[in-house]
Motif scaffolding. Structure first.
Motif, PDB file in Angstrom:
ATOM      1  N   VAL A 111       0.581  -4.138 -15.661  1.00  0.00           N
ATOM      2  CA  VAL A 111       0.175  -4.009 -14.230  1.00  0.00           C
ATOM      3  C   VAL A 111      -0.222  -2.653 -14.082  1.00  0.00           C
ATOM      4  CG1 VAL A 111       0.659  -4.249 -11.818  1.00  0.00           C
ATOM      5  CG2 VAL A 111       1.509  -5.909 -13.443  1.00  0.00           C
ATOM      6  N   LEU A 112       0.553  -1.563 -14.227  1.00  0.00           N
ATOM      7  CA  LEU A 112       0.498  -0.223 -14.118  1.00  0.00           C
ATOM      8  C   LEU A 112      -1.107   0.092 -14.873  1.00  0.00           C
ATOM      9  CD1 LEU A 112       3.595   1.598 -14.464  1.00  0.00           C
ATOM     10  CD2 LEU A 112       2.457   1.007 -12.137  1.00  0.00           C
ATOM     11  N   ALA A 113      -1.176  -0.480 -16.012  1.00  0.00           N
ATOM     12  CA  ALA A 113      -2.502   0.115 -16.748  1.00  0.00           C
ATOM     13  C   ALA A 113      -3.790  -0.263 -15.823  1.00  0.00           C
ATOM     14  CB  ALA A 113      -2.636  -0.708 -17.965  1.00  0.00           C
ATOM     15  N   GLN A 114      -3.586  -1.196 -14.832  1.00  0.00           N
ATOM     16  CA  GLN A 114      -4.976  -1.707 -14.309  1.00  0.00           C
ATOM     17  C   GLN A 114      -4.627  -1.641 -12.706  1.00  0.00           C
ATOM     18  OE1 GLN A 114      -5.133  -5.532 -13.488  1.00  0.00           O
ATOM     19  NE2 GLN A 114      -3.302  -6.248 -14.908  1.00  0.00           N
ATOM     20  N   THR A 115      -3.727  -0.982 -12.227  1.00  0.00           N
ATOM     21  CA  THR A 115      -3.506  -1.344 -10.841  1.00  0.00           C
ATOM     22  C   THR A 115      -4.421  -0.031 -10.229  1.00  0.00           C
ATOM     23  OG1 THR A 115      -1.888  -1.567  -9.056  1.00  0.00           O
ATOM     24  CG2 THR A 115      -1.563   0.147 -10.457  1.00  0.00           C
ATOM     25  N   SER A 116      -4.900  -0.231  -8.735  1.00  0.00           N
ATOM     26  CA  SER A 116      -5.273   0.909  -8.295  1.00  0.00           C
ATOM     27  C   SER A 116      -4.474   1.391  -6.739  1.00  0.00           C
ATOM     28  CB  SER A 116      -6.717   0.203  -7.581  1.00  0.00           C
ATOM     29  OG  SER A 116      -6.653  -0.588  -6.671  1.00  0.00           O
ATOM     30  N   TYR A 117      -4.515   2.429  -6.530  1.00  0.00           N
ATOM     31  CA  TYR A 117      -3.784   2.974  -5.435  1.00  0.00           C
ATOM     32  C   TYR A 117      -4.275   3.173  -4.126  1.00  0.00           C
ATOM     33  CZ  TYR A 117      -0.605   3.468  -9.416  1.00  0.00           C
ATOM     34  OH  TYR A 117      -0.105   3.343 -10.693  1.00  0.00           O
ATOM     35  N   PRO A 118      -3.731   3.203  -2.958  1.00  0.00           N
ATOM     36  CA  PRO A 118      -2.094   3.063  -2.893  1.00  0.00           C
ATOM     37  C   PRO A 118      -1.783   1.597  -3.536  1.00  0.00           C
ATOM     38  CG  PRO A 118      -2.863   2.929  -0.764  1.00  0.00           C
ATOM     39  CD  PRO A 118      -3.950   3.652  -1.812  1.00  0.00           C
ATOM     40  N   THR A 119      -0.503   1.355  -3.718  1.00  0.00           N
ATOM     41  CA  THR A 119      -0.200  -0.014  -4.142  1.00  0.00           C
ATOM     42  C   THR A 119       1.247  -0.184  -3.517  1.00  0.00           C
ATOM     43  OG1 THR A 119      -0.159  -1.608  -5.792  1.00  0.00           O
ATOM     44  CG2 THR A 119       0.739   0.349  -6.580  1.00  0.00           C
ATOM     45  N   VAL A 120       1.954  -1.221  -3.421  1.00  0.00           N
ATOM     46  CA  VAL A 120       3.077  -1.541  -3.001  1.00  0.00           C
ATOM     47  C   VAL A 120       3.947  -2.176  -3.954  1.00  0.00           C
ATOM     48  CG1 VAL A 120       4.316  -2.770  -1.065  1.00  0.00           C
ATOM     49  CG2 VAL A 120       1.945  -2.141  -0.661  1.00  0.00           C
ATOM     50  N   ILE A 121       5.339  -1.576  -3.987  1.00  0.00           N
ATOM     51  CA  ILE A 121       6.298  -1.874  -4.999  1.00  0.00           C
ATOM     52  C   ILE A 121       7.245  -2.761  -4.291  1.00  0.00           C
ATOM     53  CG2 ILE A 121       7.733  -1.725  -7.129  1.00  0.00           C
ATOM     54  CD1 ILE A 121       5.889   0.827  -7.669  1.00  0.00           C
TER      55      ILE A 121
END
Ligand code: AMP
Ligand code: GLY
Length: 416
Positions: free
Chosen positions: A133-143
């Motif tokens: 997931v981290l390899a393709q996520t954009s920011y901001p994101t919610v965990i």
């Protein structure tokens, strides 16, 4: 009749106050309750909310007609299943249905099944999945952590470095999944729906203030204030939310055959793409209850009796007055906080009320602060502006040392 409320905070104070006003109810008990409740004629009962056996024995011995549950923990632990299997009437979802709050993954699957709009999301049960997931996520994101976290299990991260820092504090496993969610932007509203197997009624809408400091800065808390009505949430926005979120949610609960009697609290965000569910809770909200219940014109004892007896619920009548709740918290909240503050004898002339939450009595039987959110000052008025002014007037007339409150509760409605 006699009724029992489970819980001890400001929300339970407001529930008890409303039940005391019912023509059908003679006595209101609250377990464990708090000593401030005695001031409005409610009887605190010295039994903790997780001691189901003692609570059920109390309800049987005191001929309690029904029990209303305030907090989520008791529901997630199955208090409704326990009471029901002992032949006792109780208002709340059973353990399975309470997962709508206690498991974010359960709630997300439910929303997917019934096409209820929410943030896009991915559930990870291993670090390999997290890395993908981290390899393709954009920011901001919610965990988000799965499970009950009292509003503290949500992390909004601006970049990968922050994400890794948060993830280092979380255990990721099939039992403790971590959820990545699309970051949503927009104002949040709290919608409470009373339901049983036959019908539902929507209660007045409120807005919460979750951050500790003015202008929504600092860490999240249980809630530092709330108000109702919410004029910015206009009729068109309300109607759209009912159609796209409230009705599909209730239909979903009924279709799944959940044993769900009581309240579902839908936290929504009004985004540029319409309303989206931020979270489900399976009980009333704190500090919203303190401003929502006073606006209901119905006899609340009658409404809850209809609810538990699976009758069609009466339509809700709504009072036109406005209510603003400013929470007085102990200095240091939401981290380590001071206890034992001497509380004043509030002198209020018709323009407000006090709902006690975390209070104890000292050796002279005076109320003192007992940690966290101590009490709510609720201003009442013909408009939000007047209600807000009344709440802050009460607070400035009654200074309490070693406490803190926000100075901007309901500003968003007043500035509109
Ligand atoms: P929750 O515990 O899920 O209610 O989240 C607590 C708070 O975090 C919410 O009231 C929001 O302000 C914020 N939050 C949760 N999920 C999101 C999201 N997907 N996007 C933006 N903010 C969020
Ligand atoms: N007002 C937030 C909550 O009750 O969870």
């Amino acid at each position: 009749m006699k009724v029992l409320v489970i819980g001890s905070g400001g929300r339970e104070f407001a529930i008890c106050r409303k039940l005391k006003a019912s023509a059908l109810i003679d006595e209101v008990y609250c377990a464990p309750g708090n000593p401030g409740m005695e001031r409005i004629g409610v009887h605190p009962v010295g039994i903790q909310e997780n001691n189901f056996e003692a609570l059920a024995a109390f309800a049987s011995q005191h001929a309690i007609t029904w029990t209303m549950v305030g907090p989520e923990d008791a529901l997630a632990d199955g208090i409704v299943d326990y009471f029901t299997s002992n032949g006792l009437k109780i208002i709340g979802p059973d353990k399975q249905a309470a997962q709508l709050e206690s498991s974010k993954d359960f709630a997300l699957n439910f929303m997917q099944k019934f096409h209820i709009p929410t943030a896009q999301h991915q559930t990870c049960t291993s670090m390999e999945e997290v890395d993908a997931v981290l390899a393709q996520t954009s920011y901001p994101t919610v965990i988000k952590e799965d499970g009950l976290a009292g509003g503290k299990g949500v992390f909004i991260v601006e970049n990968q470095k922050e994400a890794l820092k948060v993830l280092a504090t979380l255990k990721v496993s099939p039992q403790t999944p971590v959820i990545f969610e699309e970051y949503l932007d927009g104002p949040e509203y709290s919608i409470f729906v009373l339901l049983n197997q036959k019908s539902f009624q929507i209660l007045p809408v409120a807005q919460d203030h979750k951050k500790i400091f003015d202008h929504d800065r600092g860490p999240n808390t249980g809630g530092m204030g709330a108000y109702s009505p919410v004029p910015q949430f206009d009729q068109a926005a309300f109607d759209r939310t009912v159609k796209e979120i409230v009705e599909p949610t209730i239909n979903g609960i009924h279709t799944m055959g959940f044993n769900y009697t009581g309240i579902i609290y839908i936290g929504i965000m009004m985004t540029a793409n319409g309303p989206k569910v931020i979270e489900y809770n399976v009980r009333l909200g704190d500090p919203e209850t303190q401003v929502v219940l006073p606006r209901i014109k119905n006899d609340f004892g009658k409404l809850l009796t209809e609810c538990v007896d699976q009758e069609i619920l009466d339509p809700i009548g709504v009072d036109s007055q406005a209510y603003v709740n400013v929470v007085l918290a102990a200095k240091g909240y939401p981290q380590n906080y001071v206890k034992g503050q001497q509380l004043p004898d509030f002198k209020i002339q018709g323009q407000g009320m006090i709902d006690y939450a975390n209070v104890a009595v000292d050796d002279q039987e005076r109320l003192v602060g007992n940690g966290g959110r101590i009490l709510s000052v609720i201003g009442i008025g013909d408009s939000i502006k007047e209600a807000q002014a009344n709440a802050y007037k009460i607070l400035s007339n009654h200074p309490v040392s070693q406490t803190y409150y926000r100075h901007d509760i309901a500003n968003r409605a007043v500035q509109k």
